[in-house]
Motif scaffolding. Structure first.
Motif, PDB file in Angstrom:
ATOM      1  N   PRO A  21     -11.676  -0.243   4.950  1.00 61.12           N
ATOM      2  CA  PRO A  21     -10.457  -1.064   4.971  1.00 61.12           C
ATOM      3  C   PRO A  21      -9.194  -0.207   4.793  1.00 61.12           C
ATOM      4  CG  PRO A  21     -12.100  -2.006   3.488  1.00 61.12           C
ATOM      5  CD  PRO A  21     -12.602  -0.655   3.902  1.00 61.12           C
ATOM      6  N   ARG A  22      -8.152  -0.592   5.498  1.00 62.43           N
ATOM      7  CA  ARG A  22      -6.889   0.152   5.466  1.00 62.43           C
ATOM      8  C   ARG A  22      -6.366   0.356   4.040  1.00 62.43           C
ATOM      9  NH1 ARG A  22      -2.394   1.379   9.233  1.00 62.43           N
ATOM     10  NH2 ARG A  22      -3.872   0.993  10.889  1.00 62.43           N
ATOM     11  N   PRO A  23      -6.361  -0.672   3.176  1.00 62.10           N
ATOM     12  CA  PRO A  23      -5.876  -0.452   1.801  1.00 62.10           C
ATOM     13  C   PRO A  23      -6.677   0.619   1.057  1.00 62.10           C
ATOM     14  CG  PRO A  23      -5.996  -2.802   2.253  1.00 62.10           C
ATOM     15  CD  PRO A  23      -6.651  -2.107   3.412  1.00 62.10           C
ATOM     16  N   GLU A  24      -7.995   0.676   1.331  1.00 61.38           N
ATOM     17  CA  GLU A  24      -8.832   1.678   0.692  1.00 61.38           C
ATOM     18  C   GLU A  24      -8.480   3.070   1.201  1.00 61.38           C
ATOM     19  OE1 GLU A  24     -11.919   2.963  -1.899  1.00 61.38           O
ATOM     20  OE2 GLU A  24     -10.713   1.172  -1.774  1.00 61.38           O
ATOM     21  N   VAL A  25      -8.239   3.209   2.511  1.00 63.46           N
ATOM     22  CA  VAL A  25      -7.851   4.507   3.090  1.00 63.46           C
ATOM     23  C   VAL A  25      -6.509   4.952   2.507  1.00 63.46           C
ATOM     24  CG1 VAL A  25      -7.198   5.697   5.234  1.00 63.46           C
ATOM     25  CG2 VAL A  25      -9.170   4.154   5.211  1.00 63.46           C
ATOM     26  N   ILE A  26      -5.589   4.022   2.377  1.00 63.91           N
ATOM     27  CA  ILE A  26      -4.275   4.328   1.808  1.00 63.91           C
ATOM     28  C   ILE A  26      -4.426   4.851   0.380  1.00 63.91           C
ATOM     29  CG2 ILE A  26      -2.144   3.242   0.963  1.00 63.91           C
ATOM     30  CD1 ILE A  26      -2.339   1.431   3.502  1.00 63.91           C
ATOM     31  N   VAL A  31      -1.653   7.974   1.407  1.00 63.24           N
ATOM     32  CA  VAL A  31      -0.708   7.865   2.521  1.00 63.24           C
ATOM     33  C   VAL A  31      -0.241   6.427   2.630  1.00 63.24           C
ATOM     34  CG1 VAL A  31      -1.741   9.789   3.798  1.00 63.24           C
ATOM     35  CG2 VAL A  31      -2.531   7.466   4.227  1.00 63.24           C
ATOM     36  N   SER A  32       0.803   6.208   3.393  1.00 64.81           N
ATOM     37  CA  SER A  32       1.326   4.861   3.572  1.00 64.81           C
ATOM     38  C   SER A  32       0.789   4.248   4.867  1.00 64.81           C
ATOM     39  CB  SER A  32       2.856   4.886   3.628  1.00 64.81           C
ATOM     40  OG  SER A  32       3.274   5.531   4.817  1.00 64.81           O
ATOM     41  N   THR A  33       0.982   2.944   5.002  1.00 64.79           N
ATOM     42  CA  THR A  33       0.594   2.254   6.228  1.00 64.79           C
ATOM     43  C   THR A  33       1.347   2.835   7.414  1.00 64.79           C
ATOM     44  OG1 THR A  33       0.163   0.229   4.998  1.00 64.79           O
ATOM     45  CG2 THR A  33       0.521  -0.003   7.353  1.00 64.79           C
ATOM     46  N   ALA A  34       2.634   3.096   7.233  1.00 65.59           N
ATOM     47  CA  ALA A  34       3.448   3.650   8.327  1.00 65.59           C
ATOM     48  C   ALA A  34       2.921   5.016   8.767  1.00 65.59           C
ATOM     49  CB  ALA A  34       4.901   3.762   7.886  1.00 65.59           C
ATOM     50  N   THR A  37      -0.200   4.515  10.846  1.00 62.86           N
ATOM     51  CA  THR A  37       0.195   3.998  12.161  1.00 62.86           C
ATOM     52  C   THR A  37       0.768   5.117  13.026  1.00 62.86           C
ATOM     53  OG1 THR A  37       0.677   1.845  11.171  1.00 62.86           O
ATOM     54  CG2 THR A  37       1.663   2.302  13.329  1.00 62.86           C
ATOM     55  N   ARG A  38       1.608   5.955  12.439  1.00 65.76           N
ATOM     56  CA  ARG A  38       2.199   7.087  13.187  1.00 65.76           C
ATOM     57  C   ARG A  38       1.128   8.066  13.649  1.00 65.76           C
ATOM     58  NH1 ARG A  38       5.654   8.223   9.649  1.00 65.76           N
ATOM     59  NH2 ARG A  38       4.505   9.838   8.554  1.00 65.76           N
ATOM     60  N   TRP A  39       0.173   8.375  12.778  1.00 63.41           N
ATOM     61  CA  TRP A  39      -0.902   9.296  13.154  1.00 63.41           C
ATOM     62  C   TRP A  39      -1.749   8.716  14.281  1.00 63.41           C
ATOM     63  CZ3 TRP A  39      -2.926  10.620   7.589  1.00 63.41           C
ATOM     64  CH2 TRP A  39      -1.999  11.471   6.950  1.00 63.41           C
ATOM     65  N   ARG A  40      -2.076   7.423  14.191  1.00 65.73           N
ATOM     66  CA  ARG A  40      -2.888   6.779  15.219  1.00 65.73           C
ATOM     67  C   ARG A  40      -2.145   6.785  16.562  1.00 65.73           C
ATOM     68  NH1 ARG A  40      -7.791   6.489  15.184  1.00 65.73           N
ATOM     69  NH2 ARG A  40      -8.079   5.104  13.449  1.00 65.73           N
ATOM     70  N   ARG A  41      -0.843   6.485  16.545  1.00 65.19           N
ATOM     71  CA  ARG A  41      -0.038   6.495  17.775  1.00 65.19           C
ATOM     72  C   ARG A  41       0.026   7.902  18.364  1.00 65.19           C
ATOM     73  NH1 ARG A  41       4.311   4.067  16.048  1.00 65.19           N
ATOM     74  NH2 ARG A  41       5.303   5.985  15.357  1.00 65.19           N
ATOM     75  N   ARG A  42       0.237   8.910  17.518  1.00 66.82           N
ATOM     76  CA  ARG A  42       0.294  10.293  18.004  1.00 66.82           C
ATOM     77  C   ARG A  42      -1.039  10.693  18.634  1.00 66.82           C
ATOM     78  NH1 ARG A  42       1.546  14.063  13.427  1.00 66.82           N
ATOM     79  NH2 ARG A  42       3.584  13.135  13.610  1.00 66.82           N
ATOM     80  N   GLN A  43      -2.135  10.304  17.997  1.00 68.64           N
ATOM     81  CA  GLN A  43      -3.459  10.628  18.527  1.00 68.64           C
ATOM     82  C   GLN A  43      -3.678   9.949  19.882  1.00 68.64           C
ATOM     83  OE1 GLN A  43      -6.891   8.935  16.459  1.00 68.64           O
ATOM     84  NE2 GLN A  43      -7.850  10.966  16.484  1.00 68.64           N
TER      85      GLN A  43
END
Length: 154
Positions: A21-26, A31-34, A37-43
């Motif tokens: 889950p995203r909250p667990e990864v954070i 790291v933050s949600t933003a 999201t930025r890393w996923r978009r760059r990838q």
């Protein structure tokens, strides 16, 4: 902006890919949600998680330092930041701060500025082990180590 290692970026996105889950990864990766999201978009857009290059030309002080500092560092590996800054000002006529000098040394050359084992230790080091009593008449006599406010009666 905080710098994250490429390995951390990969591990965080891999954790999302396997269903964490995203909250667990954070929480786990700090790291933050933003950021995720930025890393996923760059990838997705570039196929890579490498840092984006910074826009604009490099700063004039750092560009010159990168070009001329390495031979001096190799010849004087135990020079302090102050000595290196003074040497650069004498040699090039440009004053650089300790921070700029340190950034070039660590980020561009990958050197760390640790003291060599032959240098004397810090003069403010304790002379007695922790918990040992202080000498009679010490200015610290009567002080507790607590930072809490004392209880007041009232």
């Amino acid at each position: 902006m905080k710098a994250y290692s490429r390995d951390l970026r990969i591990r965080a996105l891999d954790a999302l890919d396997v269903g964490t889950p995203r909250p667990e990864v954070i929480r786990l990766f700090g790291v933050s949600t933003a950021t995720l999201t930025r890393w996923r978009r760059r990838q997705r857009e570039t196929g890579s998680l490498a840092e984006s290059p910074r826009p604009g030309p490099p700063g004039p002080k750092r560009a010159g330092l990168k070009a001329g500092l390495l031979p001096h560092l190799e010849a004087h590996p135990d020079a302090t930041l102050e000595e290196l800054c003074q040497w650069w000002e004498t040699t090039e006529g440009v004053r650089v701060s300790h921070a700029t000098m340190s950034r070039v040394i660590t980020r561009h050359f990958g050197w760390t500025r640790k003291k060599s084992p032959s240098e004397p230790g810090n003069a403010t080091r304790r002379s007695a082990p922790p918990g040992a009593s202080r000498p009679e008449g010490s200015i610290l006599d009567g002080l507790s180590g607590s930072t809490r406010l004392a209880a007041t009666s009232g």
